[in-house]
Design a protein around this motif. Structure first.
Motif, PDB file in Angstrom:
ATOM      1  N   GLY A 111      -6.904  -2.385   9.892  1.00 23.94           N
ATOM      2  CA  GLY A 111      -7.580  -1.408   9.048  1.00 23.94           C
ATOM      3  C   GLY A 111      -6.616  -0.628   8.165  1.00 23.94           C
ATOM      4  O   GLY A 111      -6.972  -0.175   7.085  1.00 23.94           O
ATOM      5  N   SER A 112      -5.376  -0.467   8.629  1.00 27.78           N
ATOM      6  CA  SER A 112      -4.388   0.240   7.824  1.00 27.78           C
ATOM      7  C   SER A 112      -4.002  -0.579   6.601  1.00 27.78           C
ATOM      8  O   SER A 112      -3.708  -0.029   5.553  1.00 27.78           O
ATOM      9  CB  SER A 112      -3.119   0.509   8.637  1.00 27.78           C
ATOM     10  N   LEU A 113      -3.967  -1.879   6.737  1.00 26.79           N
ATOM     11  CA  LEU A 113      -3.592  -2.707   5.592  1.00 26.79           C
ATOM     12  C   LEU A 113      -4.801  -3.035   4.731  1.00 26.79           C
ATOM     13  O   LEU A 113      -4.703  -3.136   3.513  1.00 26.79           O
ATOM     14  CB  LEU A 113      -2.914  -4.004   6.054  1.00 26.79           C
ATOM     15  N   ASP A 114      -5.957  -3.208   5.354  1.00 23.49           N
ATOM     16  CA  ASP A 114      -7.155  -3.561   4.596  1.00 23.49           C
ATOM     17  C   ASP A 114      -8.394  -3.151   5.389  1.00 23.49           C
ATOM     18  O   ASP A 114      -8.930  -3.910   6.189  1.00 23.49           O
ATOM     19  CB  ASP A 114      -7.168  -5.080   4.331  1.00 23.49           C
ATOM     20  N   TRP A 153       3.248   5.588   7.144  1.00 22.69           N
ATOM     21  CA  TRP A 153       3.610   4.548   8.118  1.00 22.69           C
ATOM     22  C   TRP A 153       4.002   5.149   9.459  1.00 22.69           C
ATOM     23  O   TRP A 153       4.120   4.440  10.448  1.00 22.69           O
ATOM     24  CB  TRP A 153       4.722   3.670   7.563  1.00 22.69           C
ATOM     25  N   HIS A 156      -4.305   5.850   6.387  1.00 23.82           N
ATOM     26  CA  HIS A 156      -4.590   4.409   6.322  1.00 23.82           C
ATOM     27  C   HIS A 156      -4.856   3.965   4.884  1.00 23.82           C
ATOM     28  O   HIS A 156      -4.439   2.889   4.468  1.00 23.82           O
ATOM     29  CB  HIS A 156      -5.784   4.052   7.202  1.00 23.82           C
ATOM     30  N   GLU A 158      -1.580   3.617   3.207  1.00 21.70           N
ATOM     31  CA  GLU A 158      -0.904   2.406   3.670  1.00 21.70           C
ATOM     32  C   GLU A 158      -1.454   1.185   2.937  1.00 21.70           C
ATOM     33  O   GLU A 158      -0.690   0.330   2.482  1.00 21.70           O
ATOM     34  CB  GLU A 158      -1.119   2.221   5.195  1.00 21.70           C
ATOM     35  N   SER A 159      -2.775   1.137   2.802  1.00 18.20           N
ATOM     36  CA  SER A 159      -3.337  -0.055   2.169  1.00 18.20           C
ATOM     37  C   SER A 159      -2.984  -0.102   0.682  1.00 18.20           C
ATOM     38  O   SER A 159      -2.677  -1.160   0.149  1.00 18.20           O
ATOM     39  CB  SER A 159      -4.848  -0.142   2.402  1.00 18.20           C
ATOM     40  N   ASN A 212       0.622  -1.169   0.429  1.00 22.18           N
ATOM     41  CA  ASN A 212       0.755  -2.578   0.792  1.00 22.18           C
ATOM     42  C   ASN A 212       0.239  -3.489  -0.327  1.00 22.18           C
ATOM     43  O   ASN A 212       0.923  -4.416  -0.744  1.00 22.18           O
ATOM     44  CB  ASN A 212      -0.014  -2.842   2.090  1.00 22.18           C
ATOM     45  N   GLN A 213      -0.952  -3.165  -0.859  1.00 18.94           N
ATOM     46  CA  GLN A 213      -1.528  -4.022  -1.891  1.00 18.94           C
ATOM     47  C   GLN A 213      -0.679  -4.017  -3.157  1.00 18.94           C
ATOM     48  O   GLN A 213      -0.595  -5.009  -3.863  1.00 18.94           O
ATOM     49  CB  GLN A 213      -2.941  -3.537  -2.252  1.00 18.94           C
TER      50      GLN A 213
END
Ligand code: SF4
Ligand code: SF4
Lengths: 299, 180
Positions: A49-52, B62, B85, B88-89, B92-93
């Motif tokens: 969930g943190s990444l997507d 993080w 979160h 973070e996303s 990351n993206q």
């Protein structure tokens, strides 16, 4: 007998195998039947969930759609799985457009989710439905004299699900007491153990774990109990690392609450997975056999 | 062009950021605040000020442990955990690479393990993670892993899950149709 659809979660089959086996072992004695959800996958998980977040919700929704077909409440022993599945449920309700897209994706594998599943954590079922009173009535070997630190950690009580007070929770204390044991005061009972950051940020996590062990020890606990696989792992498997890093010598067994309940129900320690605990639970077992011996000689 | 604030508010988890009154309750409650370059209250101020690159390249989010203490204490229902979160996303993206934290690498190994096996498989995650970060550090973990292994808590092979083909299919379809 009450029936539930059961979601073990990945840890209960691997790093927290003691949780998985002890939950199954106590269920029957407590008149609950846990029917494992067929073909479940990872819940969706916090790191995912943190990444997507949306893709993690999609994965949760597949599990929810499978559970919905059973018509039963979905129960998991893992607070993190509960949090993920529960939050996905809420998020889908609040975002109908996302729900439509998720269902379009689920249709590829012939699934649909209508939003009808009630997600629950096992400890809440034990507390509200089985109740500490009924657990107490089934105790065969009261854990008299055993001093237990009830450790809630984070995701069992936070964010606020309305189940227990997120700042000063009580449910585990009541369950520990229903077994005849003493729940010692434990001011840090709802503080974080470092969670998954034990891997990438060991120093940060070990500092937090040290405080939790210290606070349990200074309140006279002989062991700690928790329902969370990650908390159990950090406090148990990393207790040695804390001792070498901080020159301490904590020796506190960390039992899953289901293991503790199982012992009081008179179940065999191996069937409760106590051989998978890293800090030896011998102390706890000794104090129980003492109770048994005293009971015998007293009659 | 969208402001950074609008971009965050449009990211799942960042929805409530506008309600923040900068009271600092989140930072005061955060067990990881002293590890973060910018603790929760400050990072919200920086998002408001449009400091996009500074925020997304920082290590702050993080370090979030997802303990939800800030979330239950925030008087404005900002949900700083969800906000972390969301950041973070975004980071990351958009390919931000953060120095001084290995958490993103760990999370990425975690996600690829789930996509590959359908469930979490620790040994696989660890192998990927140490290959991505520091293969030598794996030696340090060895004794920890061995302890778990002898206590039957570290299966070497992943569980075979039928659902894993399903996962690949629904993720593929969702990627085609998702709008956020
Ligand atoms: S607690 Fe809430 S309102 Fe206060 S600074 Fe943090 S996010 Fe803003
Ligand atoms: S959830 Fe994250 S940001 Fe909030 S208090 Fe816990 S560690 Fe800090």
């Amino acid at each position: 007998m009450k029936y539930y659809c059961y979601f073990p979660g990945c840890s209960a089959e691997a790093t927290a195998v003691g949780l998985g086996v002890s939950v199954q072992a106590i269920a029957k004695s407590l008149d609950i039947e846990l029917i494992e959800l067929e073909d479940w996958t990872c819940c969706g998980s916090t790191p995912y969930g943190s990444l997507d977040k949306l893709e993690s919700i999609l994965i949760a929704a597949r599990n929810l759609a499978l559970a919905e077909k059973t018509g039963l409440d979905l129960v998991t022993p893992c607070p993190s799985c509960f949090l993920t599945l529960h939050q996905a449920n809420l998020y889908l309700k609040e975002h109908p457009q996302l729900a439509t897209q998720v269902n379009e994706a689920l249709a590829v594998v012939n699934l649909i989710y209508h939003g009808g599943v009630q997600v629950r954590q096992l400890i809440e079922v034990l507390y509200h439905e089985v109740t500490p009173e009924v657990i107490a009535s089934k105790v065969k070997l009261p854990l008299n004299g055993l001093k237990v630190a009830p450790y809630y950690g984070c995701q069992m009580v936070r964010p606020d699900y309305g189940f227990d007070n997120p700042e000063s929770p009580q449910s585990l204390d009541r369950i520990v007491e229903s077994l005849g044991a003493e729940a010692v005061p434990y001011p840090l009972k709802n503080r974080c153990c470092g969670g998954a950051l034990i891997i990438p940020e060991e120093d940060l996590a070990l500092g937090l774990i040290r405080k939790l062990l210290g606070n349990a020890a200074e309140n006279g606990a002989q062991c700690i109990t928790t329902v969370c696989p990650l908390c159990q792992m950090n406090l148990d498997a990393y207790q040695g690392s804390v001792n070498s890093k901080f020159k301490t010598n904590y020796n506190l067994p960390v039992l899953f609450t289901s293991q503790l309940i199982g012992l009081a129900l008179g179940l065999d320690p191996i069937s409760l997975g106590l051989n998978t605990n890293i800090v030896s639970p011998r102390k706890v077992l000794d104090s129980i056999s003492k109770v048994m011996l005293e009971a015998k000689s007293g009659t | 062009m969208k402001s950074f604030m609008e971009e965050v508010a449009a990211t799942p988890g960042g929805e409530n950021i506008r309600a923040c009154i900068q009271c600092g309750m989140c930072t005061g409650s955060c067990p990881a605040a002293n590890k973060m370059e910018f603790p929760p209250r400050k990072i919200i101020a920086m998002i408001r000020a449009g400091m996009r690159d500074e925020v997304l390249s920082s290590n702050s989010m993080w370090y979030c442990l997802s303990c939800y203490m800030c979330t239950v204490r925030c008087p404005q229902d900002v949900k700083p955990t969800e906000l972390a979160h969301a950041l973070e996303s975004l980071a990351n993206q958009q390919g931000f690479r953060v120095k001084g934290t290995r958490t993103p690498a760990m999370y990425r190994s975690f996600v690829s393990s789930i996509k590959g096996n359908g469930r979490v498989h620790e040994v696989g995650i660890m192998l990927r993670y140490y290959l991505m970060t520091n293969p030598l550090a794996a030696l340090k973990m060895w004794s920890q892993g061995l302890k778990l292994f002898v206590h039957k808590r570290m299966p070497l092979m992943p569980n075979k899950v039928k659902g894993k083909q399903d996962l690949a299919k629904i993720i593929q379809k969702f990627t085609e149709i998702r709008t956020t």
